[in-house]
Every structure is written in structure tokens, then in C-alpha cells.
Design a protein around this motif. Structure first.
Motif, PDB file in Angstrom:
ATOM      1  N   ASN A 442       0.820  -1.211   0.000  1.00  0.00           N
ATOM      2  CA  ASN A 442       0.000   0.000   0.000  1.00  0.00           C
ATOM      3  C   ASN A 442       0.854   1.261   0.000  1.00  0.00           C
ATOM      4  O   ASN A 442       0.438   2.298  -0.520  1.00  0.00           O
ATOM      5  N   SER A 443       2.035   1.176   0.588  1.00  0.00           N
ATOM      6  CA  SER A 443       2.862   2.369   0.739  1.00  0.00           C
ATOM      7  C   SER A 443       3.850   2.566  -0.398  1.00  0.00           C
ATOM      8  O   SER A 443       4.518   3.600  -0.453  1.00  0.00           O
ATOM      9  N   VAL A 444       3.939   1.598  -1.314  1.00  0.00           N
ATOM     10  CA  VAL A 444       4.895   1.732  -2.420  1.00  0.00           C
ATOM     11  C   VAL A 444       4.275   1.458  -3.785  1.00  0.00           C
ATOM     12  O   VAL A 444       4.809   1.912  -4.808  1.00  0.00           O
ATOM     13  N   ALA A 445       3.162   0.724  -3.833  1.00  0.00           N
ATOM     14  CA  ALA A 445       2.571   0.329  -5.116  1.00  0.00           C
ATOM     15  C   ALA A 445       1.786   1.495  -5.718  1.00  0.00           C
ATOM     16  O   ALA A 445       0.993   2.150  -5.028  1.00  0.00           O
ATOM     17  N   LEU A 446       1.998   1.760  -6.987  1.00  0.00           N
ATOM     18  CA  LEU A 446       1.285   2.812  -7.695  1.00  0.00           C
ATOM     19  C   LEU A 446       0.106   2.216  -8.461  1.00  0.00           C
ATOM     20  O   LEU A 446       0.083   1.031  -8.790  1.00  0.00           O
ATOM     21  N   GLY A 447      -0.879   3.067  -8.744  1.00  0.00           N
ATOM     22  CA  GLY A 447      -2.049   2.614  -9.491  1.00  0.00           C
ATOM     23  C   GLY A 447      -3.181   2.122  -8.628  1.00  0.00           C
ATOM     24  O   GLY A 447      -4.242   1.758  -9.151  1.00  0.00           O
ATOM     25  N   LEU A 448      -3.000   2.098  -7.294  1.00  0.00           N
ATOM     26  CA  LEU A 448      -4.072   1.697  -6.392  1.00  0.00           C
ATOM     27  C   LEU A 448      -4.952   2.887  -6.047  1.00  0.00           C
ATOM     28  O   LEU A 448      -4.512   4.042  -6.087  1.00  0.00           O
ATOM     29  N   ASP A 449      -6.212   2.622  -5.710  1.00  0.00           N
ATOM     30  CA  ASP A 449      -7.111   3.701  -5.310  1.00  0.00           C
ATOM     31  C   ASP A 449      -6.625   4.347  -4.021  1.00  0.00           C
ATOM     32  O   ASP A 449      -6.211   3.658  -3.075  1.00  0.00           O
ATOM     33  N   MET A 450      -6.673   5.667  -3.974  1.00  0.00           N
ATOM     34  CA  MET A 450      -6.385   6.372  -2.726  1.00  0.00           C
ATOM     35  C   MET A 450      -7.493   6.073  -1.729  1.00  0.00           C
ATOM     36  O   MET A 450      -8.679   6.039  -2.078  1.00  0.00           O
ATOM     37  N   ILE A 451      -7.120   5.851  -0.484  1.00  0.00           N
ATOM     38  CA  ILE A 451      -8.125   5.572   0.535  1.00  0.00           C
ATOM     39  C   ILE A 451      -8.937   6.836   0.809  1.00  0.00           C
ATOM     40  O   ILE A 451      -8.481   7.954   0.595  1.00  0.00           O
ATOM     41  N   SER A 452     -10.144   6.656   1.285  1.00  0.00           N
ATOM     42  CA  SER A 452     -11.019   7.779   1.593  1.00  0.00           C
ATOM     43  C   SER A 452     -10.606   8.424   2.908  1.00  0.00           C
ATOM     44  O   SER A 452     -10.403   7.737   3.914  1.00  0.00           O
ATOM     45  N   LEU A 453     -10.455   9.740   2.891  1.00  0.00           N
ATOM     46  CA  LEU A 453     -10.088  10.494   4.086  1.00  0.00           C
ATOM     47  C   LEU A 453     -11.171  11.516   4.389  1.00  0.00           C
ATOM     48  O   LEU A 453     -11.802  12.057   3.473  1.00  0.00           O
ATOM     49  N   VAL A 560      -2.357  12.094  -7.074  1.00  0.00           N
ATOM     50  CA  VAL A 560      -3.491  11.242  -7.441  1.00  0.00           C
ATOM     51  C   VAL A 560      -4.065  11.732  -8.766  1.00  0.00           C
ATOM     52  O   VAL A 560      -4.223  12.945  -8.973  1.00  0.00           O
ATOM     53  N   ASP A 561      -4.385  10.810  -9.674  1.00  0.00           N
ATOM     54  CA  ASP A 561      -4.953  11.223 -10.958  1.00  0.00           C
ATOM     55  C   ASP A 561      -6.451  11.480 -10.821  1.00  0.00           C
ATOM     56  O   ASP A 561      -7.031  11.339  -9.743  1.00  0.00           O
ATOM     57  N   SER A 562      -7.088  11.840 -11.924  1.00  0.00           N
ATOM     58  CA  SER A 562      -8.503  12.211 -11.876  1.00  0.00           C
ATOM     59  C   SER A 562      -9.416  11.025 -11.596  1.00  0.00           C
ATOM     60  O   SER A 562     -10.598  11.210 -11.298  1.00  0.00           O
ATOM     61  N   ASP A 563      -8.889   9.812 -11.688  1.00  0.00           N
ATOM     62  CA  ASP A 563      -9.664   8.618 -11.348  1.00  0.00           C
ATOM     63  C   ASP A 563      -9.458   8.183  -9.898  1.00  0.00           C
ATOM     64  O   ASP A 563      -9.999   7.161  -9.478  1.00  0.00           O
ATOM     65  N   GLY A 564      -8.652   8.936  -9.154  1.00  0.00           N
ATOM     66  CA  GLY A 564      -8.419   8.592  -7.752  1.00  0.00           C
ATOM     67  C   GLY A 564      -7.329   7.571  -7.538  1.00  0.00           C
ATOM     68  O   GLY A 564      -7.198   7.022  -6.439  1.00  0.00           O
ATOM     69  N   LYS A 565      -6.507   7.306  -8.571  1.00  0.00           N
ATOM     70  CA  LYS A 565      -5.407   6.355  -8.452  1.00  0.00           C
ATOM     71  C   LYS A 565      -4.130   7.079  -8.007  1.00  0.00           C
ATOM     72  O   LYS A 565      -3.814   8.158  -8.508  1.00  0.00           O
ATOM     73  N   VAL A 566      -3.391   6.462  -7.093  1.00  0.00           N
ATOM     74  CA  VAL A 566      -2.134   7.043  -6.626  1.00  0.00           C
ATOM     75  C   VAL A 566      -1.080   6.856  -7.713  1.00  0.00           C
ATOM     76  O   VAL A 566      -0.805   5.736  -8.150  1.00  0.00           O
ATOM     77  N   ARG A 567      -0.464   7.979  -8.130  1.00  0.00           N
ATOM     78  CA  ARG A 567       0.541   7.921  -9.186  1.00  0.00           C
ATOM     79  C   ARG A 567       1.946   8.201  -8.672  1.00  0.00           C
ATOM     80  O   ARG A 567       2.925   7.911  -9.360  1.00  0.00           O
ATOM     81  N   SER A 568       2.063   8.793  -7.484  1.00  0.00           N
ATOM     82  CA  SER A 568       3.382   9.022  -6.915  1.00  0.00           C
ATOM     83  C   SER A 568       3.235   9.354  -5.439  1.00  0.00           C
ATOM     84  O   SER A 568       2.231   9.932  -5.014  1.00  0.00           O
ATOM     85  N   PHE A 569       4.251   8.956  -4.671  1.00  0.00           N
ATOM     86  CA  PHE A 569       4.333   9.351  -3.271  1.00  0.00           C
ATOM     87  C   PHE A 569       5.277  10.561  -3.205  1.00  0.00           C
ATOM     88  O   PHE A 569       5.457  11.262  -4.185  1.00  0.00           O
TER      89      PHE A 569
END
Length: 612
Positions: A442-453, A560-569
């Protein structure tokens, strides 16, 4: 280890501040006036008999100095699980811990809580940790708590399948920090913060008392030793006559002392001697532990002994690895460098011959930290891969624990953490370490949905990160007493957004993790800007966010991209231009992917139209 719900404290608690470990009386004297008020108007010959026969209390006996002692059956009703009273016969199983405590707290420093670590993975990891808030209650006379200053608590800690760790905290103040906690234990804790006293009682008190005494012995050693300050050979601190006279004058006074040590060959020898003469430095701690050997089971004794050794060796090996290894050529000749590397390797290899139980090695935090630094240093000296060295020297669950610990502590330090995670983590098959490696994705993989905050804006209105994703977003997380956050925002994030990012469709969003709303609002101009959206995370979201993304420091960013995917930390950069070029490259990739996705969606719609 026992699983017996002992009576509320009357006698036989273990005093940890006794000069010699042993059983001491710890009881609350009965107050004659209180006792008189309770029995006023009752026939003294049968008043307690009538109480004992009632459904509310079952009195076994009356302690002269401690009031009535509840029977085992009545005691069960004061134990709690998830804040609820346990009924008669509802004793927890052998994977739970029963804790009863009494607290005198004159300062009201905050709520009492247990922070539990079922498994230790690395120093900063909080994976699987949980916290239990403790309800404090007044005594009832019949429970033996007669002092009106005392508040009592009862806690059941469930699902402890092996020895873990617990910290007992009062607000932000840790009263007992990182004590081992065994499944099935029954423990009493007496805390008198007015007198700075901590005592343990119950059938398993010895295991906790010896931990207290070992910790105190280390603190005593630190108090008696001079404070050492490492300086470079060119340091001119003492060349100043005023500084030199102040230092010499201070050393003539009874109290603490400051020693200066020049970084170099002599200080290196001292570290190596500390490793060679380890047992000599540990005589007091080992003596304390040996004095409790008859009261401890062999597994507990072995675990504590391993912890004593590892806590001594660990900081020394860490010093060699972090401060000396790369600096050897500065103060040693090439031949001396090879000589000291060979000497260090021999010492590190010899350390592995100390025999301890496998269960202890799978539990001890200090042992894992020691092995991570020891094996990393050996890999550097030998010129081999860390994973290769682990595979050659360990197998089974211990191999998995060391690899998972290494990934937990170091995976984010690599340019391509996903590849490192796959390389070292793919062969880990034992629990809980395989679950730990999975969580690290979760802390290194890209392309996953950002969690809801969730949180609030400066006006106190509710906010959710999932409201909309019309544009790429750069989330900037910070807290309002961190100068690094202010620097990162002022010198990198905000200038880029104003000069480049905004025009490229990027939304910059500042999210504070401050607990104090007024502190956040007051410092907002220093750490953010009113030109961008500002929010403060809720306590629940803060906990989820820091745990899910393995956040160990701030500032922290998520692109995060417009689809809510994490693209970079967090984007590492040596200067602003470096940061700017990396951000532009990332945004161009995101924009290109979104264009391709948009074309694909349009094509599907056209195809659907033709099919109709």
C-alpha cells in the motif's frame, strides 16, 4: 503464566522500588470513619453475613486493613471486555490478558490507555497495533478500594496469541513503555503518580517487575556514566580558553560529567571493545535477571536474557554501520581499512554463536534490530546482497521475520521500492510476516485507489477526499510545528503550483494532521496558503492514513490522478529545478494516460451506438 483473576489489591503486590526484589505489602488502610458510616445502624454480629448472602456481593473474608475481599465469583463481574462487564463464568481464554489496576493521579494528565503491539516488525511500524482506552472507576468500599484518591480499572486484552508488547500511557505520557505481555497473564498494576511509584501484583507479577528493574538498571548506568560528545579532529570547541575553563570547572563538581571524544581510530576501538566485552558490561542486569530465574518459566527467562544482550550489542553495531563504515578511509590507511573490516567481520560472525531459543528470536524487538544492522554491515563488508546473506544463514519463520523487518524499515529508501518488495518479499510464507509484506504494498505500489479520508475545512464544515476527482491532485500532508513542512511548501510545492501546476490542471490540496483546530488555523499562513483548499484530518482518518501508507515523517505527499489512483508518493528532489522537472514529467504521463483512456471510452460509446 497464570490465568487467574486475582482479587483487587489488598496485599502481596510486588514493589519495584524496593532495594531487593521481593514481596511487599501494598494495601489501603481501612478508614475507621468510612467503616463506621457503612455499618452504622446495622447489627454488627450479622451485618456482613447478610451482605454476603445478597445477590450483589459475595464476601469471602474481611481484611483488617483493607476492607472486605470479594470472592473469586464476585471478582469476575469487574473484568471488562470492550468496555462491558464480564458476567459470572465469562473468564477469557488463554489467549487473553487480565489486568487490574489502581491509579492515583493528582495532575489529571489525560485519559489512560493501553497501546498493544502483538508483533514487532520494525521501529516505526505500527502494523497490527491497537489501542484500548481505559475506563477509570471509583472504589466501592467492598472492593477494598477505600482511598478516595484512587481510581481503579479492569481490562481484558484479547487475541494475544504470543508474547507481544504493551505501553501504558496517560495522555501523551508513557508510564510503562514497551513491556513484554504474555498470553494468559493475570496482572495487577499499582500507579501512584503523586509519589512516582509503580508496583506490580498478581500471580504473574515477577515477569513485569524484573522488566521494570532491568529498565531501571539501564537508566542508572546512563545516569552514572559521563555524557560523551563526539567531535571531529579539527573541532575548536575546547580551543577557546573560556570553554575549556568552564568544562574543567564543571568536572570538579559532583554531578554529571561531559567527556569529549575525537572521531577516529581510538573511538572506533572503543566501540569494538564494547562488542568484545559485552558480558562484562552486563553483570548488573544479568544479576537482576538471575535473581528472578526461579520465578520465571524458562521461555520468559530466555527472552529477557536475549533482550538484555541485544539491547547492549544493537546500538554498538548500529554505530559501526551508520557512522564508521563509510568513514574508515578518512582516518585509516588502505591496509588499516582492510584490517579493521576483517576484525569487524570476525566479531559480527562470532555474535551469532550465542544460543537462545527460537521462540525468543521470533519475538524479541532488540534481537531483530540487531540482526538487521549486523547483516547489513556484513553484506557491505563481504560485498554481497542482503537477501543472499539471510538465505545463507537463516531459514523458516526466522528468515521471514528478518526479511520482513528489513523491508519494513528500508523498502522506501530505494528508488524502486516495488521491485525490492517483490525481490525480497515474494518468498515469505509464514504469518504474520507475509501479511506485513502484503501491507507494505500500500505504501509503495502505484495505481491503487487512494483511501477515503475525512476531515473539516477552516469553517468546520465536513470534507471527504472522495467528493470528486475532476483533476489530478497533489495532497500535501503536514503538521503545524514542523519547519520541514513549511520549507517544503514554501520552496517547492506552492511555487510549482503557481508557475506550472495550476496551468497543467493540477489541484494542490493542503491537509493538516493537527489535533488542535485553533493551532491549525493560527499557523495556516506559515504552512499553507488561502489560495488553495485547506483541510484538517479527523483523528480516525489520521490513524488510518498513517497506518495504510506507512507514514513515518512529514511532510508527506500523494499525487493522485482524476480517477483517484495514486501515481506518486513523496517526490525526492535535490533542488527546485529537479523537483519541477520530475513533477512536469509525472503530470505529462498522467495527462497522456487520461487522453488514451478518454479515447477508449469514446470508442466504446461509438461502438455501442453502431450496434444499436
Amino acid at each position: 503464566m497464570s490465568q487467574v483473576a486475582d482479587s483487587p489489591p489488598g496485599i502481596d503486590l510486588v514493589s519495584v522500588d524496593s532495594q531487593s526484589p521481593g514481596r511487599e505489602e501494598y494495601s489501603t488502610p481501612a478508614h475507621p470513619l468510612e467503616l463506621g458510616l457503612w455499618i452504622a445502624g446495622l447489627d454488627q454480629e450479622d451485618s456482613f453475613d447478610s451482605l454476603a448472602s445478597s445477590s450483589s456481593y459475595s464476601i469471602a473474608s474481611l481484611e483488617i486493613d483493607g476492607g472486605p475481599v470479594l470472592s473469586r465469583q464476585s471478582e469476575a463481574s469487574i473484568l471488562k471486555r470492550d468496555g462491558k462487564l464480564l458476567g459470572l463464568g465469562e473468564y477469557p481464554n488463554q489467549n487473553t490478558v487480565l489486568i487490574y489496576g489502581e491509579l492515583i493521579n493528582p495532575d489529571s494528565l489525560g485519559p489512560l490507555s493501553f497501546q498493544v503491539t502483538p508483533h514487532y516488525f520494525s521501529k516505526k511500524s505500527r502494523f497490527m497495533d491497537f489501542s484500548l482506552d481505559v475506563q477509570l472507576d471509583e472504589g466501592t468500599f467492598f472492593d477494598g478500594v477505600l482511598d478516595p484518591r484512587v481510581r481503579k480499572f479492569s481490562q481484558v486484552i484479547d487475541s494475544i496469541d504470543e508474547t507481544g508488547l504493551f505501553t501504558l500511557a496517560l495522555g501523551d505520557r508513557e508510564i510503562l513503555a514497551e513491556y513484554f505481555l504474555r498470553p494468559g497473564d493475570s496482572l495487577k498494576i499499582g500507579l501512584d503518580l503523586m509519589e512516582s511509584s509503580v508496583v506490580f501484583g498478581g500471580p504473574d507479577a515477577a515477569f513485569y517487575e524484573v522488566q521494570y528493574l532491568l529498565n531501571r538498571a539501564k537508566k542508572e548506568e546512563k545516569l552514572n556514566e559521563p555524557r560523551k560528545l563526539m567531535i571531529g579532529s579539527a573541532n575548536s570547541l575546547l580551543a577557546d580558553s573560556t570553554n575549556d575553563s568552564l568544562w574543567k570547572a564543571a568536572n570538579k563538581i559532583f554531578g554529571s560529567r561531559l567527556d569529549f571524544q575525537v572521531f577516529g581510530k581510538e573511538s572506533l576501538e572503543e566501540v569494538l571493545n564494547g562488542l568484545l566485552l559485552g558480558s562484562k558490561h552486563l553483570q548488573k542486569q544479568l544479576g537482576i535477571l538471575d535473581s528472578f530465574q526461579e520465578e520465571l518459566d524458562p521461555e520468559s527467562y530466555d527472552l529477557l536474557k536475549l533482550e538484555v544482550y541485544a539491547k547492549h550489542y544493537g546500538p554498538l553495531v548500529s554505530t559501526l554501520y551508520r557512522f564508521y563504515y563509510n568513514e574508515l578511509p578518512i582516518f585509516l590507511s588502505p591496509d588499516e581499512v582492510q584490517e579493521y573490516k576483517a576484525k569487524t567481520e570476525a566479531i559480527l560472525m562470532e555474535m551469532s554463536e550465542e544460543e537462545f531459543r527460537m521462540d525468543s528470536k521470533l519475538i524479541s524487538p532488540a534481537y531483530l534490530d540487531l540482526q538487521l544492522d549486523r547483516l547489513t554491515l556484513l553484506a557491505l563488508i563481504k560485498g554481497v546482497d542482503f537477501g543472499y546473506l539471510v538465505e545463507e544463514n537463516f531459514d523458516g519463520p526466522l528468515k521471514d521475520r528478518i526479511l520482513a523487518g528489513f523491508l519494513s524499515a528500508n523498502s522506501k529508501r530505494y528508488p524502486d521500492p516495488e521491485r525490492v518488495l517483490e525481490s525480497l518479499g515474494s518468498g515469505i510464507s509464514h504469518s504474520p510476516w507475509k501479511e506485513r509484506v502484503k501491507s507494505l504494498e500500500n505504501s509503495v505500489a502505484l495505481g491503487l485507489d487512494m483511501i477515503s479520508l475525512e476531515g473539516v475545512d477552516p469553517e468546520g464544515k465536513a470534507w471527504s477526499s472522495m467528493n470528486s476527482f475532476q483533476n489530478p491532485r497533489l495532497y500535501y500532508f503536514y503538521f503545524s510545528t514542523c519547519p520541514h513542512s513549511a520549507h517544503y511548501f514554501e520552496d517547492y510545492l506552492f511555487p510549482f503550483w503557481k508557475e506550472e501546476g495550476n496551468a497543467m490542471g493540477l489541484d494542490l490540496i493542503a491537509v493538516s494532521i493537527d489535533q488542535d483546530q485553533s493551532l491549525w488555523i493560527e499557523n495556516l499562513p506559515l504552512f499553507s496558503s488561502t489560495e488553495i483548499p485547506n483541510y484538517r484530518l479527523s483523528a480516525a482518518s489520521k490513524s488510518q492514513f498513517s497506518s495504510f501508507y506507512e507514514v513515518s515523517g512529514y511532510p508527506f505527499t500523494l499525487l493522485v490522478d482524476s480517477d483517484g489512483k495514486v501515481r506518486s508518493f513523496k517526490i525526492p528532489a535535490s533542488n527546485y529545478l529537479d523537483f519541477e522537472s520530475k513533477m512536469i514529467a509525472l503530470l505529462e504521463v498522467i495527462t497522456a494516460k487520461e487522453r488514451i483512456t478518454g479515447v477508449e471510452v469514446e470508442a466504446e460509446e461509438d461502438s455501442d451506438g453502431r450496434m444499436e
